[in-house]
Scaffold this motif. Structure first.
Motif, short mmCIF file in Angstrom:
data_model
loop_
_atom_site.label_atom_id
_atom_site.label_comp_id
_atom_site.label_asym_id
_atom_site.label_seq_id
_atom_site.Cartn_x
_atom_site.Cartn_y
_atom_site.Cartn_z
N SER A 5 6.47 10.73 11.05
CA SER A 5 5.36 11.59 10.64
C SER A 5 5.80 12.96 10.11
N LEU A 6 7.10 13.16 9.90
CA LEU A 6 7.55 14.43 9.35
C LEU A 6 7.14 14.54 7.89
N PRO A 7 6.57 15.66 7.49
CA PRO A 7 6.09 15.82 6.11
C PRO A 7 7.20 15.68 5.08
N GLY A 8 6.84 15.06 3.95
CA GLY A 8 7.75 14.99 2.81
C GLY A 8 9.08 14.31 3.10
N ASN A 9 9.12 13.40 4.08
CA ASN A 9 10.36 12.75 4.48
C ASN A 9 11.46 13.75 4.83
N CYS A 10 11.06 14.86 5.43
CA CYS A 10 12.02 15.87 5.87
C CYS A 10 12.83 15.31 7.04
N SER A 11 14.14 15.38 6.96
CA SER A 11 14.99 14.88 8.05
C SER A 11 14.82 15.75 9.29
N PRO A 12 14.80 15.14 10.48
CA PRO A 12 14.67 15.91 11.72
C PRO A 12 15.74 16.99 11.82
N ASP A 13 15.33 18.17 12.25
CA ASP A 13 16.21 19.31 12.50
C ASP A 13 16.75 19.99 11.24
N TYR A 14 16.29 19.57 10.08
CA TYR A 14 16.69 20.20 8.82
C TYR A 14 15.59 21.13 8.34
N TRP A 15 15.98 22.14 7.58
CA TRP A 15 15.04 22.98 6.84
C TRP A 15 14.81 22.29 5.51
N CYS A 16 13.58 22.03 5.15
CA CYS A 16 13.26 21.39 3.88
C CYS A 16 12.44 22.33 3.02
N LEU A 17 12.91 22.55 1.80
CA LEU A 17 12.20 23.35 0.81
C LEU A 17 11.65 22.41 -0.23
N PHE A 18 10.38 22.60 -0.58
CA PHE A 18 9.72 21.70 -1.52
C PHE A 18 9.26 22.46 -2.76
N GLU A 19 9.30 21.78 -3.88
CA GLU A 19 8.90 22.33 -5.16
C GLU A 19 7.39 22.60 -5.22
N ASP A 20 6.60 21.75 -4.58
CA ASP A 20 5.14 21.85 -4.63
C ASP A 20 4.56 22.22 -3.27
N ILE A 21 3.32 22.68 -3.27
CA ILE A 21 2.64 22.94 -2.00
C ILE A 21 2.43 21.63 -1.26
N ASN A 22 2.14 21.74 0.02
CA ASN A 22 1.89 20.59 0.89
C ASN A 22 3.05 19.61 0.91
N TYR A 23 4.29 20.14 0.80
CA TYR A 23 5.51 19.35 0.97
C TYR A 23 5.67 18.25 -0.08
N GLY A 24 5.37 18.59 -1.32
CA GLY A 24 5.50 17.62 -2.41
C GLY A 24 6.55 18.02 -3.42
N GLY A 25 6.79 17.13 -4.36
CA GLY A 25 7.75 17.38 -5.43
C GLY A 25 9.18 17.27 -4.95
N HIS A 26 10.10 17.81 -5.75
CA HIS A 26 11.52 17.78 -5.39
C HIS A 26 11.75 18.53 -4.08
N LYS A 27 12.78 18.10 -3.36
CA LYS A 27 13.08 18.66 -2.03
C LYS A 27 14.56 19.00 -1.92
N LEU A 28 14.83 20.13 -1.27
CA LEU A 28 16.18 20.46 -0.81
C LEU A 28 16.13 20.51 0.70
N GLN A 29 17.20 20.09 1.37
CA GLN A 29 17.23 20.24 2.82
C GLN A 29 18.58 20.74 3.28
N PHE A 30 18.52 21.64 4.28
CA PHE A 30 19.72 22.30 4.79
C PHE A 30 19.74 22.22 6.31
#
Length: 115
Positions: A5-30
């Motif tokens: 149920s993590l938004p935008g397929n964000c990996s657990p314990d990672y910071w995810c930055l999304f191109e669009d609002i509501n966790y959409g579009g391209h994603k970076l994770q750190f």
């Protein structure tokens, strides 16, 4: 909250930055601590939402800082985010910017600070 149920397929314990609002579009994770210059990934002035869900490492969750580089006599603009186990920012347009306006599409770097 389950991993599925993590938004935008964000990996657990990672910071995810999304191109669009509501966790959409391209994603970076750190995951690792340190400053990430978003231009290295073609993501400068692009982030519109952020998510981080801490599942596996609750003792090491830390926080992060958004950075907007300024030039000349102006100081860089910074804002801390995520000082809890779950950090949800579905729209950076809702976060006030120091000189007025908001943080949407203004971030130049993202500084992860693990606990």
């Amino acid at each position: 909250m389950g991993i599925e149920s993590l938004p935008g397929n964000c990996s657990p314990d990672y910071w995810c930055l999304f191109e669009d609002i509501n966790y959409g579009g391209h994603k970076l994770q750190f995951f690792d601590s340190g400053r990430k210059n978003l231009s290295d990934w073609g993501f400068r002035d692009t982030a519109s939402s952020i998510y981080r869900g801490v599942i596996n490492y609750p003792l090491n969750y830390g926080y992060a800082t958004m950075v907007d580089y300024r030039s000349g006599v102006l100081y860089d603009r910074v804002r801390d985010v995520g000082q809890g186990l779950e950090s949800k920012y579905p729209s950076l347009g809702a976060l006030g910017y120091p000189d007025g306006g908001d943080w949407n599409d203004r971030m130049d770097a993202f500084d992860v600070k693990r606990g």
